[in-house]
Enzyme design. Sequence first.
Site, short mmCIF file in Angstrom:
data_model
loop_
_atom_site.label_atom_id
_atom_site.label_comp_id
_atom_site.label_asym_id
_atom_site.label_seq_id
_atom_site.Cartn_x
_atom_site.Cartn_y
_atom_site.Cartn_z
N HIS A 1 -1.06 -0.99 -4.37
CA HIS A 1 -2.36 -0.66 -3.77
C HIS A 1 -2.38 0.84 -3.51
O HIS A 1 -1.50 1.38 -2.84
CB HIS A 1 -2.52 -1.45 -2.47
CG HIS A 1 -3.82 -1.26 -1.77
ND1 HIS A 1 -4.95 -1.98 -2.08
CD2 HIS A 1 -4.17 -0.43 -0.75
CE1 HIS A 1 -5.94 -1.62 -1.29
NE2 HIS A 1 -5.50 -0.68 -0.46
N SER B 1 0.86 -1.19 0.00
CA SER B 1 0.00 0.00 0.00
C SER B 1 0.89 1.24 0.00
O SER B 1 1.65 1.47 0.94
CB SER B 1 -0.89 0.00 1.23
OG SER B 1 -1.39 1.31 1.40
N ASP C 1 -6.68 -6.29 3.97
CA ASP C 1 -6.05 -4.97 4.04
C ASP C 1 -6.10 -4.44 5.47
O ASP C 1 -7.18 -4.23 6.02
CB ASP C 1 -6.82 -4.02 3.08
CG ASP C 1 -6.18 -2.66 2.94
OD1 ASP C 1 -5.07 -2.46 3.46
OD2 ASP C 1 -6.80 -1.80 2.30
N MET D 1 -11.95 4.93 -0.81
CA MET D 1 -12.60 5.18 0.49
C MET D 1 -13.23 6.56 0.37
O MET D 1 -12.81 7.53 1.02
CB MET D 1 -11.58 5.10 1.62
CG MET D 1 -11.17 3.67 1.93
SD MET D 1 -9.61 3.56 2.81
CE MET D 1 -8.47 3.63 1.43
N MET E 1 -8.63 8.47 -0.21
CA MET E 1 -9.45 8.88 0.94
C MET E 1 -9.94 10.31 0.74
O MET E 1 -9.18 11.16 0.25
CB MET E 1 -8.63 8.80 2.23
CG MET E 1 -8.02 7.42 2.45
SD MET E 1 -7.16 7.36 4.01
CE MET E 1 -6.43 5.72 3.94
N MET F 1 -11.47 -5.74 5.12
CA MET F 1 -10.72 -4.77 5.91
C MET F 1 -10.46 -5.37 7.29
O MET F 1 -11.41 -5.72 8.00
CB MET F 1 -11.51 -3.47 6.10
CG MET F 1 -11.70 -2.60 4.86
SD MET F 1 -10.19 -1.98 4.10
CE MET F 1 -9.40 -1.11 5.45
N ASP G 1 -4.51 3.92 -1.97
CA ASP G 1 -5.61 4.26 -1.06
C ASP G 1 -6.12 5.66 -1.32
O ASP G 1 -5.39 6.64 -1.14
CB ASP G 1 -5.12 4.15 0.39
CG ASP G 1 -4.94 2.70 0.81
OD1 ASP G 1 -5.92 1.95 0.74
OD2 ASP G 1 -3.80 2.32 1.18
N HIS H 1 -8.15 1.55 -4.18
CA HIS H 1 -9.08 1.32 -3.06
C HIS H 1 -9.78 2.64 -2.75
O HIS H 1 -9.20 3.53 -2.13
CB HIS H 1 -8.26 0.80 -1.86
CG HIS H 1 -9.08 0.56 -0.64
ND1 HIS H 1 -8.52 0.28 0.59
CD2 HIS H 1 -10.41 0.55 -0.43
CE1 HIS H 1 -9.48 0.12 1.49
NE2 HIS H 1 -10.64 0.28 0.89
C1 DX5 Z 1 -6.31 1.71 5.46
C2 DX5 Z 1 -5.82 1.38 4.07
C3 DX5 Z 1 -4.72 0.41 4.01
C4 DX5 Z 1 -3.47 0.83 4.72
C5 DX5 Z 1 -2.89 -0.39 5.32
O1 DX5 Z 1 -7.48 2.44 5.37
O2 DX5 Z 1 -6.90 0.84 3.29
O3 DX5 Z 1 -4.43 0.03 2.66
O4 DX5 Z 1 -2.50 1.42 3.90
O5 DX5 Z 1 -1.79 -0.02 6.07
P1 DX5 Z 1 -1.06 -1.04 7.05
O6 DX5 Z 1 -0.58 -2.20 6.22
O7 DX5 Z 1 0.02 -0.21 7.62
O8 DX5 Z 1 -2.09 -1.49 8.07
ZN ZN Z 2 -6.38 0.07 1.31
#
Ligand code: DX5
Ligand code: ZN
Length: 223
Positions: free
Chosen positions: A34, A9, A177, A70, A38, A139, A36, A68
């Site tokens: 990956h 990620s 994840d 969010m 947000m 998750m 993320d 991903h």
């Molecule tokens: C959290 C993200 C993850 C995050 C995971 O909302 O979706 O992808 O980067 O990070 P680690 O592996 O540090 O838990």
């Molecule tokens: Zn993620």
Amino acid sequence: MNTYLIAPSLLSANFAKLGEEAEKVLTAGADMLHLDVMDNHYVPNLTVGPLVCEALRKHGIKAPIDVHLMTRPVDRLIVDFANAGATYITFHPEASDHVDRSLALIRKHGCKAGLALNPATTLQCLEYVWDKLDLVLIMSVNPGFGGQAFIPSALDKIQQLRQMITAYKRDIRLAVDGGVKAENIAQIAQAGADTFIAGSAIFHHADYRAIITLMRQQLAEIG
Ligand code: DX5
Ligand code: ZN
């Protein structure tokens, strides 16, 4: 069962050197990136948009990019990320008023479609959309931040989901994840996951190749 994929990620990468970080982690043996996304609305954090995905492609990244989302809503960003070079696009069912339509939209734009399930979201929301799914992401932390601890109840959910995927004979990736590390990756795989998203465990390690190799060794030991 699919082959195992390790997807770092980028959330925990050095954003000032994102292209280099992406290359480095792929050269070190990662299978997929990956990303993320947000929005400070669906989750209490704000990260990147389609421009960054496009910039990674322009930088020469050929590996699959797993976006991903969010965010709420999702449909407009699905189109934008598809045009920006995403391979997988995954969203949270609570974030779309029309989950079936959003999943279809992802495939219509040439990407693979995924649903991400929060720790308290049940597997029931998958019931009528199996034929539109290429990936289900469990998750194992609440979405929004890297570096959180793995929530153990995710293991039961992974087991149940693996049974459902097997029963329905679907070619669907089972991704996990949040809080994935070399110390727990084997246990997570044993529960039935085949795609491992890890941010801090990889990017906060001094040697990306060493940590990815260690993760693969852990996976190889369980066969
Ligand atoms: C959290 C993200 C993850 C995050 C995971 O909302 O979706 O992808 O980067 O990070 P680690 O592996 O540090 O838990
Ligand atoms: Zn993620």
